[in-house]
Design a protein around this motif. Structure first.
Motif, short mmCIF file in Angstrom:
data_model
loop_
_atom_site.label_atom_id
_atom_site.label_comp_id
_atom_site.label_asym_id
_atom_site.label_seq_id
_atom_site.Cartn_x
_atom_site.Cartn_y
_atom_site.Cartn_z
N LEU A 1 0.79 -1.19 -0.06
CA LEU A 1 0.02 -0.22 -0.26
C LEU A 1 0.64 1.26 -0.06
O LEU A 1 0.37 2.41 -0.38
CB LEU A 1 -1.04 -0.04 1.31
N LEU B 1 -5.26 5.64 6.23
CA LEU B 1 -5.04 4.40 5.67
C LEU B 1 -5.10 3.49 6.80
O LEU B 1 -5.94 2.36 6.58
CB LEU B 1 -3.52 4.35 5.23
N ILE C 1 -5.23 11.10 3.94
CA ILE C 1 -5.00 9.47 3.86
C ILE C 1 -5.38 8.85 5.07
O ILE C 1 -4.37 8.75 5.80
CB ILE C 1 -3.74 9.25 3.13
N VAL D 1 -7.66 1.89 -2.60
CA VAL D 1 -7.12 1.15 -1.32
C VAL D 1 -8.20 0.35 -0.65
O VAL D 1 -8.11 -0.92 -0.04
CB VAL D 1 -6.42 2.23 -0.22
N ASN E 1 -7.47 6.76 -2.55
CA ASN E 1 -8.15 6.45 -1.36
C ASN E 1 -8.93 5.09 -1.30
O ASN E 1 -8.95 4.11 -0.83
CB ASN E 1 -8.46 7.52 -0.47
#
Length: 541
Positions: free
Chosen positions: A124, A195, A193, A166, A163
């Motif tokens: 990632l 994550l 972001i 992902v 984003n």
């Protein structure tokens, strides 16, 4: 009637052409990609292999990479984006640009496969770090009219789409064995972001199947000075991720942690390490060492690492590889030192730009390091090399019968390193792989006389060594077992007659030399390649 090999047999054949776990370059996918074009049946069997670890082929992609590799990377992003429902991408674009006047999009064609379901490896970090606006014509889905997007919104919009990609990948991937996470922050406050929040929701939702039970390798890092800029919630989510992983994943073999920024994270990392059954490789790195201290006091950071060091003893029976990068051992406590001394099966040790190595002297003289086979060392401060040299001397003495591979990576200045050359020739007679800084001819001869089992040798050639006169005589001392030699940092041109005499001396002596690499500022002309071919040696420059 047409007969088919069972898919299991066909897959084993394809794995001979292309093993995704060992393929390191994008070119390695050429043969398996050709298999996808043979027939629908072959395509159904080979495509899951092609997309099992797709990002690992682009791990080293940078501004100097070949244009084809760059384009292939962006084409991969575009292919994955086509798996996301068009309506979801449209919603992102319209919310950012014209919420009251939606753009009209053309209809996209459906992808052949839902590629994310084939993923066994998910990297990632590369998705965020390598997607650039300059290549939007390649990676943006064709149904998006990029010309209508205002330039001031492109950065924010494009990362909103990434984003979402992902989120798709983490939700639809199955049976992951490799997970690489790299946290990023951007100067643009509009680019968020989240994550870790996405991964927590995708991997640890009670209503979803656990995808991380079979995880073998976890790589985590924080890019640049992101550790000082990450939101408190994101830092907390990182710790929660490690804590949850401790409950769901028990079979990690490799763990890389780049930077610790809180005690909560240190405790969660310790819990993760201690919960594993057979952890074979651990890397602890305070990446961007000096940036990490802008808001965190030095002693506090060292205390974080003491928490983690104390846990290493839980893997003493299994741990074979240990790497420390950009760490300081100034405040290493006794419990941490005892934990290091408990590691009785270490075979590979890497110490990269670490400080206060004298605190590890007790560990290096401990009998448990006597089985060390690989040592890689890069000093933090060249002017203090004498301190590190003393530390290395202890390791050399206690690993003299076991050490097979030694890499010393530092820029030699004046006589720095002379003591190390003497110590290597004195203790390390069983080496078969050796990388050294720049040497003078007499020093190289000393090494060659002592290390008679060498298969690979790499060294720089110091200017002023009169190599045109000495290189032919050096060939007399090359061990017959040597298969590859690398001469680095050559800033002068070795005469082609000298080059010929060196190779002739090696071959006549019976050296098994297969390749010779010569790198530096001076480029070799065709004459050198012709000479190498005469002796059956591959020349690389």
């Amino acid at each position: 009637m047409t007969s088919f090999l069972p898919p299991e047999c066909l897959e084993k054949i394809f794995l001979i052409l292309y093993n995704p776990l060992t393929a390191s370059t994008n070119t390695a996918t050429k043969d398996i990609h050709a298999c996808t074009l043979v027939s629908r049946y072959w395509c159904n069997v080979s495509t899951p292999l092609l997309y099992s670890y797709p990002f690992q082929h682009f791990a080293n992609l940078n501004s100097k990479s070949q244009q084809k590799d760059v384009q292939d990377y962006y084409k991969l992003i575009r292919t994955l984006l086509t798996c996301i429902p068009q309506s979801e991408i449209e919603e992102i674009i319209n919310s950012k640009i014209l919420p009251n006047e939606p753009i009209s999009f053309s209809l996209k064609s459906s992808p052949t496969f839902d590629y994310g379901t084939f993923f066994h490896g998910l990297q990632l970090g590369s998705i965020f770090s390598k997607v650039h606006i300059d290549h939007d014509k390649i990676w943006m889905p064709s149904y998006i009219p990029t010309d209508t997007i205002p330039i001031r919104l492109t950065f924010e919009l494009y990362y909103s789409i990434i984003n979402h990609l992902v989120k798709y990948l983490s939700e639809f991937c199955k049976n992951l064995t490799i997970l690489e996470i790299k946290l990023f922050t951007f100067n643009d406050e509009n680019v968020q972001i989240k994550l870790m929040e996405t991964l927590l929701n995708s991997f640890f939702d009670d209503s979803k199947e656990n995808k991380l039970t079979g995880l073998k390798s976890l790589y985590f890092a924080i890019s640049g000075n992101a550790g000082t800029q990450l939101m408190t919630k994101e830092v907390s989510n990182l710790s929660k991720f490690y804590a949850n992983l401790s409950s769901f994943t028990k079979n990690l073999e490799s763990l890389h942690n780049g930077k610790i920024i809180s005690l909560e994270q240190a405790n969660a990392l310790s819990s993760l390490i201690s919960s594993q059954k057979r952890l074979k490789s651990i890397t602890l790195s305070q990446e961007d060492f000096f940036y990490s201290f802008t808001r965190t006091h030095n002693i506090q950071v060292f205390e974080f690492y003491n928490v983690v060091f104390n846990t290493l003893r839980t893997q003493s029976a299994w741990l074979e590889k240990l790497e420390f990068t950009l760490l300081s051992f100034q405040y290493l406590d006794q419990e941490s030192l005892d934990s290091l001394c408990s590691l009785k099966n270490l075979k590979e040790l890497k110490i990269m730009k670490c400080k206060f190595l004298d605190k590890l002297k007790v560990w290096t003289t401990h009998s448990h390091l006597s089985g060390l086979q690989v040592l890689e060392f890069t000093p933090d401060n060249y002017t203090q090399l004498h301190v590190d040299g003393d530390w290395l001397n202890k390791i050399f003495q206690f690993t003299s019968s076991s050490l097979k591979k030694l890499i010393l990576d530092f820029k030699r200045e004046i006589d720095q390193g002379f003591q190390l050359i003497r110590l290597i020739s004195l203790h390390l007679h069983s080496l078969n792989y050796l990388v050294l800084p720049k040497l003078y001819p007499t020093e190289l001869i000393t090494i060659l006389k002592s290390c008679i089992e060498l298969v690979y040798l790499s060294t720089g050639l110091l200017e002023g060594g009169q190599w045109d006169q000495n290189l032919p005589s050096i060939s007399k001392f090359i061990p017959n077992s040597v298969e590859k030699i690398q001469f680095r940092e050559i800033h002068f041109l070795v005469d082609n007659r000298t080059f010929e005499l060196f190779l002739k001396g090696c071959i006549n002596k019976g050296v098994k030399l297969q390749s010779l690499e010569m790198t530096g500022k001076k480029k070799l002309d065709q004459k050198y390649y012709d000479i190498a071919n005469q002796f059956g040696v591959k020349l690389i420059s």
